[in-house]
Enzyme design. Structure first.
Site, PDB file in Angstrom:
ATOM      1  N   LYS A  74       0.854  -1.198   0.000  1.00  0.00           N
ATOM      2  CA  LYS A  74       0.000   0.000   0.000  1.00  0.00           C
ATOM      3  C   LYS A  74       0.883   1.239   0.000  1.00  0.00           C
ATOM      4  O   LYS A  74       1.892   1.282   0.731  1.00  0.00           O
ATOM      5  CB  LYS A  74      -0.909  -0.034   1.239  1.00  0.00           C
ATOM      6  CG  LYS A  74      -1.967   1.070   1.277  1.00  0.00           C
ATOM      7  CD  LYS A  74      -2.862   0.906   2.502  1.00  0.00           C
ATOM      8  CE  LYS A  74      -3.987   1.938   2.542  1.00  0.00           C
ATOM      9  NZ  LYS A  74      -4.865   1.778   3.722  1.00  0.00           N
ATOM     10  N   SER A 149      -9.799   1.703   2.701  1.00  0.00           N
ATOM     11  CA  SER A 149      -8.959   2.520   1.841  1.00  0.00           C
ATOM     12  C   SER A 149      -7.896   1.727   1.077  1.00  0.00           C
ATOM     13  O   SER A 149      -7.353   2.230   0.102  1.00  0.00           O
ATOM     14  CB  SER A 149      -8.274   3.608   2.669  1.00  0.00           C
ATOM     15  OG  SER A 149      -7.387   3.013   3.607  1.00  0.00           O
ATOM     16  N   SER A 173      -9.925  -0.620   6.855  1.00  0.00           N
ATOM     17  CA  SER A 173      -9.342  -0.478   5.515  1.00  0.00           C
ATOM     18  C   SER A 173      -8.648  -1.698   4.943  1.00  0.00           C
ATOM     19  O   SER A 173      -8.285  -1.696   3.771  1.00  0.00           O
ATOM     20  CB  SER A 173      -8.371   0.690   5.487  1.00  0.00           C
ATOM     21  OG  SER A 173      -9.103   1.871   5.333  1.00  0.00           O
TER      22      SER A 173
HETATM   23  N1  GLN Z   1     -13.419   4.091   6.473  1.00  0.00           N
HETATM   24  C1  GLN Z   1     -12.649   4.492   7.599  1.00  0.00           C
HETATM   25  C2  GLN Z   1     -12.216   5.927   7.421  1.00  0.00           C
HETATM   26  O1  GLN Z   1     -12.517   6.466   6.431  1.00  0.00           O
HETATM   27  C3  GLN Z   1     -11.465   3.596   7.803  1.00  0.00           C
HETATM   28  C4  GLN Z   1     -10.282   3.911   6.982  1.00  0.00           C
HETATM   29  C5  GLN Z   1      -9.064   3.103   7.349  1.00  0.00           C
HETATM   30  O2  GLN Z   1      -9.142   2.057   7.999  1.00  0.00           O
HETATM   31  N2  GLN Z   1      -7.905   3.624   6.972  1.00  0.00           N
HETATM   32  O3  GLN Z   1     -11.601   6.509   8.237  1.00  0.00           O
END
Ligand code: GLN
Length: 477
Positions: A74, A149, A173
């Protein structure tokens, strides 16, 4: 595609070269370019690492357990090669001078990073659509998002470019994109994997973890990732067991807790049916299903978005136009240098979260929001502890609905935030959790989430592998 241990065994024995293995992965990455899973590819770097492995094998050296395994990273985890953008214009040309601890561990084990994957800007989102470089495409159906994400890392595995990849999980994410792309994604216990070199979103919640096509590969990869690191002051000194040691175990005598609060209003009927069918299959294999309670789950999304944005507002203050990459041209003074660089460099979602985080931390609102959220976090953590007195793992869907459709996030962002209901509580409590693909009644990918006790990854993987086998018995992939 072969499993991790098959690839490594063949490379170690010289049955295939690391170079050929990595070249084939790079060819698949090139062929799948249209999916936009990768922000950058590292062909020269990867081939050089592979050739070096081949030389060492030829000279009789013992190489690591992941020898020749191509892996996608990532793009918020730094590699001392190429760029680390975090999906943001503000870091568009940032080159890291050092490797994240997990990268050092992967290289030592013989794994070969082939590219950096697409993500929501600074990992803020659930669909990968806030990336400054365009969204990745779900290989199952281009009309649904791959989740986020870490959407690029999920697509990289689901489309077969690599057998495994790394994501980061602050509030879901890893688990959500795994669910949306029909693969396995795992978030370790907070502190299990070093965050050194993971670009911080919300430091008390962030954790790096694996994506894989099956539970065994995820467990094997975690063996390499986990371990104490003096450079991360929240890194745990707990002993690292062999996470694969319980994989063959039966579900007999295991108790799976089903939180009543997670199966009520707001849960899509098709998702519920798929998850219940998967749990019934576990029951047939000897698992005991009990009802448990997580009354504070209803506070999870609100508490998470206060805490995560508060921490983000502090973490992202370092992008000031002086350090790192994007700097506005011809500022009139220092204040304008800061404000214009940040206004130009950050996208709308990141700005929204910095504003929200600054607001909840500001004097006068701190008690009303931030303190309240911290209290909710403690109550929810206690709920989980109480529940684990009754069961070995907790099961619920990874997401309450099928994957969001492309563009939904821009029409109704609140609806998408609410879809984090089953994942964010796990981060607030610091627990390990895994998402597994289960058979879907409606043709859409569905994830079953299993949550373990803190530092109980070995047992979690064992039960997850049992659930995976039972699901396979039902005809799921
Ligand atoms: N959907 C969550 C957010 O937008 C989690 C994102 C993540 O785990 N990086 O913060």
């Amino acid at each position: 595609m072969s499993t991790l241990s098959e690839i490594a065994r063949k490379v170690q024995k010289g049955e295939i070269s690391a170079e050929k293995t990595v070249q084939e992965s790079l060819d698949r990455v090139a062929a799948a370019q249209g999916l936009n899973a990768y922000i950058s590819v590292l062909p020269e770097y990867a081939l050089e690492k592979a050739r070096d492995l081949d030389r060492r094998i030829a000279s009789g050296e013992t190489v690591g357990p992941l020898a020749g395994v191509p892996i996608a990273i990532k793009d918020n985890i730094v590699v001392a090669a190429g760029k680390t953008t975090c999906g943001s214009h503000i870091l568009e040309n940032f080159e890291s001078p050092y490797d994240a601890t997990v990268i050092g561990r992967l290289l030592a084990a013989g794994a070969v990073p082939v590219g950096k994957t697409n993500l929501d800007e600074f990992a803020m989102g659930s669909t990968s659509e806030t990336s400054a470089f365009g969204a990745p495409v779900n290989p199952i159906d281009a009309g649904i998002t791959p989740g986020g994400s870490s959407g690029g890392s999920a697509v990289a595995v689901a489309s077969g470019t690599v057998p495994v990849s790394l994501g980061s999980d602050t509030g879901g994410s890893i688990r959500q994109p795994a669910a949306c792309c029909g693969i396995v994604g795992m978030k370790p216990t907070y502190g299990r994997v070093s965050r050194y070199g993971l670009v911080a979103y919300a430091s008390s919640l962030d954790q790096i973890g694996p994506f894989a096509r099956n539970v065994a590969d995820a467990a094997l990869l975690l063996n390499t990732l986990a371990g104490f690191d003096a450079r991360d002051n929240t890194s745990s000194t707990q002993v690292i067991p062999d996470f694969t040691s319980a994989l063959g175990g039966s579900l007999k005598g295991k108790t799976i807790g089903i939180p009543k609060e997670a199966f009520g209003e707001g849960l899509d009927a098709g998702v519920e049916a798929s998850v219940r069918a998967a749990l019934a299959a576990c029951e047939r294999e000897g698992a005991k299903i009990v009802e448990i309670h997580l009354p504070a789950l209803k506070f999870a999304v609100a508490a998470y978005y206060v805490i995560a944005t508060a921490e983000a507002s502090a973490n992202l203050s370092r992008y000031d136009g002086v350090r790192y990459t994007h700097r506005t041209s011809n500022p009139k003074n220092l204040m304008e240098l800061y404000s214009k660089s940040r206004s130009e460099g950050f996208g709308a979602e990141v700005k929204k979260r910095i504003l929200l985080g600054t607001y909840v931390l500001s004097s006068g609102f701190y008690d009303a929001y931030y303190m309240q959220a911290q209290k909710a976090r403690r109550v929810l953590t206690a709920d989980f502890e109480k529940a684990f007195a009754q069961c070995d793992v907790i099961a619920m869907p990874t997401m309450p609905a099928p994957p969001p459709k492309v563009g939904d996030i821009f029409k109704d962002p609140m609806a998408i935030y609410l879809q984090d209901i089953y994942t964010v509580g796990v981060n607030l409590a610091g627990l390990p959790a895994i998402s597994l693909p289960v058979a879907s009644t409606e043709g859409m990918p569905v994830g079953l989430q299993l949550i373990g006790r803190a530092f109980g990854e070995t047992e979690l993987f064992g039960i997850a592998a049992g659930a995976e086998r039972s699901a396979a018995g039902m005809g799921a992939g």
